[in-house]
Structure formats: C-alpha cells, structure tokens
Design a protein around this motif. Sequence first.
Motif, mmCIF file in Angstrom:
data_model
loop_
_atom_site.group_PDB
_atom_site.id
_atom_site.type_symbol
_atom_site.label_atom_id
_atom_site.label_comp_id
_atom_site.label_asym_id
_atom_site.label_seq_id
_atom_site.Cartn_x
_atom_site.Cartn_y
_atom_site.Cartn_z
ATOM 1 N N THR A 1 0.810 -1.208 0.000
ATOM 2 C CA THR A 1 0.000 0.000 0.000
ATOM 3 C C THR A 1 0.844 1.260 0.000
ATOM 4 O O THR A 1 0.325 2.344 0.175
ATOM 5 N N CYS A 2 2.155 1.146 -0.198
ATOM 6 C CA CYS A 2 3.005 2.333 -0.088
ATOM 7 C C CYS A 2 2.936 3.178 -1.350
ATOM 8 O O CYS A 2 2.460 2.753 -2.392
ATOM 9 N N ALA A 3 3.433 4.410 -1.229
ATOM 10 C CA ALA A 3 3.342 5.364 -2.332
ATOM 11 C C ALA A 3 4.160 4.926 -3.539
ATOM 12 O O ALA A 3 3.910 5.385 -4.648
ATOM 13 N N LEU A 4 5.130 4.044 -3.356
ATOM 14 C CA LEU A 4 5.930 3.607 -4.502
ATOM 15 C C LEU A 4 5.078 2.848 -5.507
ATOM 16 O O LEU A 4 5.426 2.762 -6.681
ATOM 17 N N ASN A 5 3.955 2.261 -5.065
ATOM 18 C CA ASN A 5 3.031 1.645 -6.010
ATOM 19 C C ASN A 5 2.279 2.690 -6.813
ATOM 20 O O ASN A 5 1.556 2.364 -7.745
ATOM 21 N N ASN A 6 2.419 3.949 -6.423
ATOM 22 C CA ASN A 6 1.803 5.069 -7.126
ATOM 23 C C ASN A 6 2.875 5.840 -7.890
ATOM 24 O O ASN A 6 2.725 7.036 -8.138
ATOM 25 N N ALA A 7 3.947 5.148 -8.294
ATOM 26 C CA ALA A 7 5.112 5.820 -8.864
ATOM 27 C C ALA A 7 4.781 6.600 -10.126
ATOM 28 O O ALA A 7 5.293 7.699 -10.339
ATOM 29 N N SER A 8 3.913 6.053 -10.991
ATOM 30 C CA SER A 8 3.590 6.754 -12.237
ATOM 31 C C SER A 8 2.833 8.042 -11.966
ATOM 32 O O SER A 8 3.063 9.068 -12.618
ATOM 33 N N GLN A 9 1.931 7.999 -10.975
ATOM 34 C CA GLN A 9 1.192 9.212 -10.628
ATOM 35 C C GLN A 9 2.131 10.247 -10.008
ATOM 36 O O GLN A 9 2.032 11.448 -10.286
ATOM 37 N N LEU A 10 3.063 9.803 -9.184
ATOM 38 C CA LEU A 10 4.048 10.708 -8.591
ATOM 39 C C LEU A 10 4.915 11.336 -9.672
ATOM 40 O O LEU A 10 5.224 12.532 -9.617
ATOM 41 N N LEU A 11 5.302 10.544 -10.673
ATOM 42 C CA LEU A 11 6.124 11.084 -11.751
ATOM 43 C C LEU A 11 5.363 12.148 -12.529
ATOM 44 O O LEU A 11 5.925 13.162 -12.943
ATOM 45 N N SER A 12 4.062 11.947 -12.716
ATOM 46 C CA SER A 12 3.263 12.958 -13.408
ATOM 47 C C SER A 12 3.168 14.238 -12.594
ATOM 48 O O SER A 12 2.932 15.317 -13.148
ATOM 49 N N LEU A 13 3.357 14.124 -11.273
ATOM 50 C CA LEU A 13 3.389 15.297 -10.404
ATOM 51 C C LEU A 13 4.786 15.912 -10.330
ATOM 52 O O LEU A 13 4.997 16.889 -9.617
ATOM 53 N N GLY A 14 5.750 15.311 -11.052
ATOM 54 C CA GLY A 14 7.098 15.854 -11.096
ATOM 55 C C GLY A 14 8.053 15.258 -10.093
ATOM 56 O O GLY A 14 9.125 15.809 -9.859
ATOM 57 N N VAL A 15 7.692 14.124 -9.478
ATOM 58 C CA VAL A 15 8.527 13.524 -8.436
ATOM 59 C C VAL A 15 8.939 12.123 -8.856
ATOM 60 O O VAL A 15 8.090 11.242 -9.039
ATOM 61 N N ASP A 16 10.229 11.912 -9.032
ATOM 62 C CA ASP A 16 10.780 10.606 -9.393
ATOM 63 C C ASP A 16 11.189 9.887 -8.119
ATOM 64 O O ASP A 16 12.055 10.360 -7.383
ATOM 65 N N VAL A 17 10.560 8.747 -7.834
ATOM 66 C CA VAL A 17 10.817 8.040 -6.580
ATOM 67 C C VAL A 17 11.726 6.837 -6.767
ATOM 68 O O VAL A 17 11.898 6.051 -5.837
ATOM 69 N N SER A 18 12.321 6.685 -7.943
ATOM 70 C CA SER A 18 13.186 5.537 -8.168
ATOM 71 C C SER A 18 14.366 5.569 -7.194
ATOM 72 O O SER A 18 14.930 6.618 -6.905
#
Length: 290
Positions: free
Chosen positions: A26-43
């Motif tokens: 349930t962590c935000a890393l499963n939302n990585a594509s949405q975060l990237l669209s917000l300008g945040v790269d979580v890799s």
Amino acid sequence: MSTVPHTELPSPSANPAPSTDPVCGTCALNNASQLLSLGVDVSGHDHVVALAGNPNTGKSTVFNALTGLRQHVGNWPGKTVTGAEGGFGYRDRRYKLVDLPGTYSLLSTSEDEDVARDFLVFGRPDVTVVVVDATRLQRNLNLVLQILQITGRVVLALNLVDEARRHGLSVDERHLARELGVPVVPMAARSRQGVPDLLETVERVALGTVATRARPVHHGDVRTERAVSELAHRIQREYPELANTRWIALRLLEGDPGIERAITDGTLGRLAPPAASTGSSTGRSGETHS
C-alpha cells in the motif's frame, strides 16, 4: 514552466536491496507513475515523505536538517510554484522527502494550495510530516485538520519548542497527540533537537508499526453534514478502496475544480489501490495500524 531535471540523490545507504516490507503493498511507490506525473521521481527510494506546514514555521529548517545537501529545487509541472526535493537514509531504508509549498489551507485558492492539495491527494505519500510553530499552535491547526481529512498517515513536528519556553509557553504534546490521533514530536530544528525522534517516528508510521486514528471533522450545520455524508457514501460505493471520501465529498460540494477534474478524467478511480494489495494492516486516513 518545465521542471528541473531530477537526479539521483546520494544517501548514506547507497544501492539498497529492494524493500520486502509487507506494508509495501500500500506504499506510495506503487503510485510511482502518478508521482512522476506530479514531477517527483521516486526511483531508488523505499518510501515517500511529504513535508507540509504554514509559512514561517521552520519547515525549511526541518527539511535541511533531514536532507543536508542531498536536495534540489525546481518548479512543479505546469506551475510557477517552486518546490524542493531531498533524500535521506535511515537504518536500512531510503526516503524521498518532498517539501510542499507553505500554505495556510488546502482550499484551492492559489497555486501553492493546489500543489500541496494535489500531492497529498494524488501522490499519496507514505507519511506526511506537518510542521507547526509551538508559539502559534492555534493558528497552525487549521491546516493540520485539513490534512488529517486527506490522510491519517501524519506526524506532527511541533517545532520551535525552545522559543515557546522563552515566552513562558508549554504544549502538552501527549494530550495533543491523543486529540489529533497522530504522533507529535517536539522539536527545535535549528539545534537539531528532536530530529532523531522525528526520524524514528516517520519510520514507524511508514512501516505501520504505530497506531494513528485521525479524527474526522464534523460540521455543525445539519444540512451540510447530511449532504457531505450522502455524497461520501456514493463516492465510497463507486470507489470502495478510497479512504478519504468525506474530504473529497466536501471539496466537490465546495466546487473544487481539481477534484471535479479528477472525477471526470478518471484520476480519482486510479487512486484506489487494488484490493489484492491491501492485505497488510497498514491503513490510510484515520485507519488504525496494528
């Protein structure tokens, strides 16, 4: 305006093994594509932490205390609003820290508020640290309560406790934690007082090992409360995995254009985690972590 290119951030624990924590479903890393669209790269990071607060609460000092020089500044996609990102390592994990614009509310009356609201709703950070000024606590609680309607995965950083003491003020942080339903960490970030406790508490919330029970705000007007409850129930039926339907209902009733767009373009539906990935005890907005 385009964003500043994202680069890998150094960390004391370089090249960690992929996380195998049970809460990662349930962590935000499963939302990585949405975060990237917000300008945040979580890799390269295990957890995402948002940093929120009113202006002049010492939020930037807390950000610098956590990240040191491992940070960069750029503009949010499509906005003139500047934001900072940083990274830090704690124990065996790496954290991406996103410094949200300082705002007094999330009511979508400015670009700053839009950015902060959108990141909390659509980015779904694993933890949101809300920095408040212990000398002006009442003024800061409006934003805190609004954030608690979006997510219960909150840590309250009670900053400037040293200034409060100099003014003869004291805050009962245990009582405050009970009233808000989230952990409260007293801090004097300029002298790094409380930073180790903040790191420990952020990790516990990220891993779901601390209980949070954010209290929902109920409106005194009976008609407003009925409308919010009825609309929230309809949203819950449509998107059963969403945890902040009361807040979404209230924003729709108030005509929030960002939330209206999320309904019409399907973004809201994509926020709900797949049912198969919710088997852990980690909750959202006001749920209890065992």
